[in-house]
Enzyme design. Sequence first.
Site, PDB file in Angstrom:
ATOM      1  CE1 TYR A 243      -3.663   2.542   1.147  1.00  0.00           C
ATOM      2  CE2 TYR A 243      -2.210   3.050   2.984  1.00  0.00           C
ATOM      3  CZ  TYR A 243      -3.336   3.335   2.226  1.00  0.00           C
ATOM      4  OH  TYR A 243      -4.125   4.409   2.560  1.00  0.00           O
TER       5      TYR A 243
ATOM      6  CE  LYS B 167      -3.364   5.555  -0.733  1.00  0.00           C
ATOM      7  NZ  LYS B 167      -4.508   6.064  -1.514  1.00  0.00           N
TER       8      LYS B 167
END
Length: 343
Positions: free
Chosen positions: A153, A157
Amino acid sequence: MRKKAILITGASGEIGQALIANLSEQQSLPLLTLDLHTIPPELAGRCTHIGGDILDSKLLARLVTEYDFEIIFHLAALLSTRSEFSPELAHQVNVDGTLALLQVAAEQSQRRGKPVSFIFPSSVAAYGLPNLAIKARDYRLKEWQWANPSTMYGCNKLYCEQLGIYYSKHYQQLSVNRPVMLDFRSLRFPGLISAYTVPSGGTTDYGPEMLHAAAQGKPYACFVREDTVLPFMAMPDAVTALLQLAAVPAESLGRAVYNVTSFSLSAADFRDQVLHAFPDAQVTFEPDLRRQGIVDSWPAELDDTAARTEWGWAPAYDLQRAFDEYLVPNIRQRYHHEAQPAK
Ligand code: NAD
Ligand code: AKB
């Protein structure tokens, strides 16, 4: 004739719901919302909702022909814990999905001759500190420090921040006729806490989970150590930050990605706040070493000086106001109502 609209992806999630509630109160453009899931009935009348997948290219192509997006709030994502269980799927949704939305915005910017604003929530997960000693030493991080995420994740990002910058500054840089480019802006959020929704799939979830469990009289086993310190923010401030960033004139912005934060506290401090409001709460600590490893790599504080100085960012809710004026009264009311027998 295409209909002017604001597009919100991931609209059924925690931020999406708060954003719809806020934007629909303003004299804003019509809201078009897109999510795999439906939106709650109380918000349904405030937007046109499409149940669908951001990875569905036919669906996105249809939306481009029907709508002219002034702003895209691209919220759809798989959060950090969930992404560790399905890293390849996370990459598809978080990266390929973002790329698809950036392409929509790029195409629309070019066609209408005016930049589409692309607002992207990034995360404290974009950071990656190597160990606790360095987390203690480098307590408060600026945007460019320790950008070494250790989660799928966080990698997603950080890369999508860069993709957004690429599409807004360098897209088709070798073309003779440079296109009108989209206007990409991003916020690195800390853990968010809503009084009205409960998170799932994230790693900062222990804070809101603890509070919502206490309000329902349920015991809660916190999955991180008591001394774990992370930054947090109340949901209304997150929505304010997104809307404020979307409204700032481009010439006032010195960067594309800004930290924003409100307060940092340890999990033990969080428990104490919960006990102050709900003295009978049963909170224990049973650290899950794998999730602990993730939060240990995230900074204790975010340095949001750039947002404060360049566009006047300031959270309305510090720690005490967040608990006393927003979280506790609204959460109390929510579960009190749910506890009433149906009439
Ligand atoms: P959430 O999990 O509550 O909502 C995400 C939404 O995205 C869900 O409703 C989900 O159904 C939808 N979604 C997932 N895959 C999809 C797909 N393929 N197509 C369409 N919709 C899809 O998360 P949230 O807390 O509302 O977060 C919104 C955004 O803010 C995310 O990008 C998240 O990474 C970011 N963010 C959140 C926090 C936080 O603490 N909540 C902190 C930092 C950044
Ligand atoms: C998560 O824990 O994954 C989110 C975030 C901080 O991005 N809450």
